[in-house]
Design a protein around this motif. Structure first.
Motif, PDB file in Angstrom:
ATOM      1  N   THR A  68       0.853  -1.183   0.000  1.00 20.68           N
ATOM      2  CA  THR A  68       0.000   0.000   0.000  1.00 20.68           C
ATOM      3  C   THR A  68       0.893   1.239   0.000  1.00 20.68           C
ATOM      4  O   THR A  68       1.827   1.332   0.800  1.00 20.68           O
ATOM      5  N   TRP A  70       0.668   5.542   0.057  1.00 21.76           N
ATOM      6  CA  TRP A  70      -0.161   6.722   0.239  1.00 21.76           C
ATOM      7  C   TRP A  70       0.750   7.919   0.438  1.00 21.76           C
ATOM      8  O   TRP A  70       1.924   7.781   0.788  1.00 21.76           O
ATOM      9  N   ALA A 110      -4.214   6.629  -1.218  1.00 22.46           N
ATOM     10  CA  ALA A 110      -4.772   7.894  -0.722  1.00 22.46           C
ATOM     11  C   ALA A 110      -3.758   9.016  -0.851  1.00 22.46           C
ATOM     12  O   ALA A 110      -2.551   8.786  -0.851  1.00 22.46           O
ATOM     13  N   PHE A 112      -3.356  12.580   1.323  1.00 19.78           N
ATOM     14  CA  PHE A 112      -3.887  13.130   2.565  1.00 19.78           C
ATOM     15  C   PHE A 112      -3.189  14.458   2.886  1.00 19.78           C
ATOM     16  O   PHE A 112      -2.168  14.473   3.568  1.00 19.78           O
ATOM     17  N   ALA A 128      -4.586  12.695  -6.890  1.00 21.48           N
ATOM     18  CA  ALA A 128      -5.583  11.637  -6.681  1.00 21.48           C
ATOM     19  C   ALA A 128      -6.164  11.184  -8.021  1.00 21.48           C
ATOM     20  O   ALA A 128      -6.303   9.978  -8.272  1.00 21.48           O
ATOM     21  N   ALA A 133      -6.181   7.528  -6.372  1.00 24.25           N
ATOM     22  CA  ALA A 133      -6.215   7.633  -4.916  1.00 24.25           C
ATOM     23  C   ALA A 133      -7.500   8.293  -4.429  1.00 24.25           C
ATOM     24  O   ALA A 133      -8.177   9.005  -5.170  1.00 24.25           O
ATOM     25  N   VAL A 134      -7.802   8.056  -3.164  1.00 23.63           N
ATOM     26  CA  VAL A 134      -8.866   8.778  -2.480  1.00 23.63           C
ATOM     27  C   VAL A 134      -8.237  10.024  -1.865  1.00 23.63           C
ATOM     28  O   VAL A 134      -7.184   9.951  -1.232  1.00 23.63           O
ATOM     29  N   LEU A 135      -8.857  11.179  -2.091  1.00 22.42           N
ATOM     30  CA  LEU A 135      -8.428  12.423  -1.457  1.00 22.42           C
ATOM     31  C   LEU A 135      -9.042  12.446  -0.062  1.00 22.42           C
ATOM     32  O   LEU A 135     -10.269  12.433   0.076  1.00 22.42           O
ATOM     33  N   MET A 136      -8.207  12.449   0.967  1.00 24.76           N
ATOM     34  CA  MET A 136      -8.693  12.380   2.343  1.00 24.76           C
ATOM     35  C   MET A 136      -8.312  13.658   3.081  1.00 24.76           C
ATOM     36  O   MET A 136      -7.218  14.183   2.881  1.00 24.76           O
ATOM     37  N   GLN A 154     -13.975   9.572  -4.956  1.00 27.93           N
ATOM     38  CA  GLN A 154     -12.551   9.703  -4.634  1.00 27.93           C
ATOM     39  C   GLN A 154     -12.299  10.734  -3.547  1.00 27.93           C
ATOM     40  O   GLN A 154     -11.170  11.152  -3.348  1.00 27.93           O
ATOM     41  N   GLN A 156     -12.954  11.661   0.607  1.00 24.42           N
ATOM     42  CA  GLN A 156     -13.410  11.182   1.913  1.00 24.42           C
ATOM     43  C   GLN A 156     -13.017  12.193   2.984  1.00 24.42           C
ATOM     44  O   GLN A 156     -11.841  12.511   3.155  1.00 24.42           O
ATOM     45  N   LEU A 166      -5.697   1.975   5.764  1.00 24.92           N
ATOM     46  CA  LEU A 166      -5.280   1.909   4.370  1.00 24.92           C
ATOM     47  C   LEU A 166      -4.363   0.702   4.274  1.00 24.92           C
ATOM     48  O   LEU A 166      -3.228   0.763   4.764  1.00 24.92           O
TER      49      LEU A 166
END
Length: 174
Positions: A68, A70, A110, A112, A128, A133-136, A154, A156, A166
């Motif tokens: 993973t 991020w 992600a 972040f 992202a 990726a998910v934008l957190m 995408q 959160q 993650l």
């Protein structure tokens, strides 16, 4: 010397100082590098099962456990002082492309941003988008993503002190 003459002299000194600062910025300012720090060592071997953190310049960190990946912030644009003072600040798509390539990033779980100032969150929606990726982050960060056209799937919003996972990473935003 009269008050009028004193104020005029002070104004002239301030104008000269401002002109000197602007001249220095035009002649000598260089943007900070986007190159990853790990490339300087020449050693990219990572033992199996190790967690790595790459500093990629300014405020961007790339975390990986081999499965993973991020990123914190994902900021690559680096507008100069004159752009900040007199121009429009926007993501530099070519700089983002170069930054991701230099760090060998094509897929992230992600992105972040630590907070929603431009030098942390401005490029994050595009990073992202390019990496899936998910934008957190905060609601402000989510709004930056929405403004960039990133789909809700995408984005959160994370809650203070509410851990999330993650891959094998457990992250608790504070």
């Amino acid at each position: 010397m009269t008050l009028k003459k004193t104020l005029l002299l002070l104004l002239m000194v301030l104008c000269l100082a401002l002109a000197a600062v602007l001249a220095w910025l035009l002649l000598f300012y260089k943007s900070p590098p986007v190159d990853p720090a790990w490339a300087l060592s020449g050693n990219t071997d990572v033992p199996a099962g190790a967690v790595t953190v790459r500093f990629t310049g300014t405020s961007t960190l790339l975390f990986s456990d081999g499965e993973t990946r991020w990123m914190v912030d994902g900021w690559f644009s680096r507008p100069g002082p004159l752009s900040l003072l007199f121009g429009k600040v926007a993501p530099d798509l070519e700089a983002i492309e170069r930054g991701l390539a230099a760090n060998q990033v094509s897929k992230l779980a992600a992105v972040f941003p630590m907070h929603s100032h431009y030098d942390h969150a401005m490029d994050a929606p595009e990073v992202a988008r390019r990496t899936g990726a998910v934008l957190m982050g905060s609601e402000s960060t989510a709004n930056i993503g929405r403004g960039w056209g990133l789909p809700e799937s995408q984005i959160q919003v994370v809650a203070d002190r509410a851990p999330f996972q993650l891959g094998q990473f457990v992250i608790t935003p504070i």
